[in-house]
Write a protein that holds these residues in place. Sequence first.
Motif, PDB file in Angstrom:
ATOM      1  N   GLY A  80      33.811  -9.088 -20.466  1.00 42.89           N
ATOM      2  CA  GLY A  80      32.383  -8.944 -20.990  1.00 42.89           C
ATOM      3  C   GLY A  80      31.333  -8.699 -20.023  1.00 42.89           C
ATOM      4  O   GLY A  80      30.274  -8.818 -20.095  1.00 42.89           O
ATOM      5  N   TYR A  90      18.313 -15.336 -15.544  1.00 38.14           N
ATOM      6  CA  TYR A  90      18.992 -14.305 -14.980  1.00 38.14           C
ATOM      7  C   TYR A  90      18.676 -13.866 -13.536  1.00 38.14           C
ATOM      8  O   TYR A  90      19.498 -13.414 -12.732  1.00 38.14           O
ATOM      9  N   ASN A 103      27.901  -9.820 -14.422  1.00 37.37           N
ATOM     10  CA  ASN A 103      26.714 -10.161 -15.281  1.00 37.37           C
ATOM     11  C   ASN A 103      26.085 -11.391 -14.577  1.00 37.37           C
ATOM     12  O   ASN A 103      26.445 -12.167 -13.745  1.00 37.37           O
ATOM     13  N   ASP A 147      20.167  -5.136 -20.934  1.00 42.42           N
ATOM     14  CA  ASP A 147      20.898  -4.589 -22.297  1.00 42.42           C
ATOM     15  C   ASP A 147      20.034  -3.271 -22.791  1.00 42.42           C
ATOM     16  O   ASP A 147      18.980  -2.914 -22.625  1.00 42.42           O
ATOM     17  N   SER A 157      30.880  -5.243 -19.125  1.00 45.05           N
ATOM     18  CA  SER A 157      30.317  -3.907 -19.364  1.00 45.05           C
ATOM     19  C   SER A 157      31.076  -2.861 -18.526  1.00 45.05           C
ATOM     20  O   SER A 157      30.255  -1.696 -18.217  1.00 45.05           O
ATOM     21  N   GLN A 176      24.567  -6.285 -14.740  1.00 44.55           N
ATOM     22  CA  GLN A 176      24.054  -6.009 -15.947  1.00 44.55           C
ATOM     23  C   GLN A 176      24.435  -6.938 -17.106  1.00 44.55           C
ATOM     24  O   GLN A 176      24.757  -7.958 -16.891  1.00 44.55           O
ATOM     25  N   ARG A 177      23.706  -6.549 -18.135  1.00 44.79           N
ATOM     26  CA  ARG A 177      23.763  -7.391 -19.530  1.00 44.79           C
ATOM     27  C   ARG A 177      22.842  -8.576 -19.335  1.00 44.79           C
ATOM     28  O   ARG A 177      23.117  -9.653 -19.268  1.00 44.79           O
ATOM     29  N   THR A 183      31.705   0.421 -20.522  1.00 44.35           N
ATOM     30  CA  THR A 183      30.369   1.169 -20.785  1.00 44.35           C
ATOM     31  C   THR A 183      29.917   1.755 -19.536  1.00 44.35           C
ATOM     32  O   THR A 183      29.557   2.810 -19.615  1.00 44.35           O
ATOM     33  N   ASN A 226      18.317  -9.663 -20.397  1.00 45.66           N
ATOM     34  CA  ASN A 226      17.198  -9.310 -21.229  1.00 45.66           C
ATOM     35  C   ASN A 226      15.742  -9.247 -19.991  1.00 45.66           C
ATOM     36  O   ASN A 226      15.722  -9.852 -18.859  1.00 45.66           O
ATOM     37  N   GLN A 253      20.049  -2.828 -26.196  1.00 40.02           N
ATOM     38  CA  GLN A 253      19.529  -3.460 -27.212  1.00 40.02           C
ATOM     39  C   GLN A 253      19.627  -2.325 -28.491  1.00 40.02           C
ATOM     40  O   GLN A 253      20.723  -1.831 -28.686  1.00 40.02           O
TER      41      GLN A 253
END
Length: 343
Positions: free
Chosen positions: A13, A238, A175, A285, A15, A225-226, A18, A228, A287
């Motif tokens: 998870g 974060y 993350n 994100d 990314s 990454q990932r 991606t 808000n 989004q």
Amino acid sequence: MAKRIVIFNHKGGVSKTTSIYNIGWMLSKNSNVLVVDADPQCNLSSLMLGDKFDQYYLDDATKKDNIKDGVQVAFTGKPYPIKAVNCFSPTRSPSLYLLAGHANLSEYDAALTFSQIGNNALATLQNLPGAFSELIKLTEEKYNIDYTLIDLNPGLSAINQNLFLSSHALIIPTNPDPFSVMAINTLKSVFPRWVLWKKNSISLFADSPYQLLEGEPKFLGTLIQRFNIRRGRPAKPYQDNIEQIKEIIKGDFFEEITKVEMTLNQEQYTQEFIDGGYCLDEIPDFQGLLPKSYQAGVPVFELTDNEINETGTVLEGMKTSRDKFQVKFQSITDKLVQLLNYV
């Protein structure tokens, strides 16, 4: 010779797929790029192939063009050499090539494990540790590849170890959460163990027609990454985790991998990069842009205004976000190209 980068974290998870998709696409604007899907979930292949995914594995013309079938002759003891496979390229990125994945790739993990711990006791196993590297090398030569990005599944399998050691460089996606901190603390002992195996074992496979790649993967940095954004920066929980990850990376983690020659010379990293915890960038994100990206079959930064398909303030907001991601991934690839000059 193509420069190979493995993007890996045994935590799921984060990314990684991606990231490979986006970085590979951006690099392919000026270079020939190969992306290798070595994750049995085949998410990278799905991203690249889009609506053609199912047909790719059913059509007689393409169903054997994948990483598992590419090394099959070595793992089944067939008296034929490994050959390059045909690769798929997206219409809008013709310099980007996919070495497709296979859902049953993990079937080869047991044999590879035995070959890597058996000290070459059986001659029939001698070809296995270098098989994946050979397939990638031949495919790189076929398409005149400049950069190769390798996607692994989140685990510590023999195949992951092998492809990690078949790379020139390493990026760690993370993350901003406590589990990523735990994962990095694990990797700081796993990576040196894998590298020491190679240092101690490479001579055992010197007579194999499929050679192990010389040297150790050099650490190029992390991607965080990932998360808000609030008021232009990561939300407070974060941000605390981001800072903790950077401190661990530039502290204990960097110290441990330096012992096995997994780092560049200190002067080859910029001081700003070092002070920033070897973070290539912080990527929030995607989004609302993400589903539009999937629908269009391109990264978020490649979406046209028509593909965003919104109006008014929503369109303007998404265009601004798209352009920010364009700048981010261009900056990341520029940093990587510079660092790869030293690898």
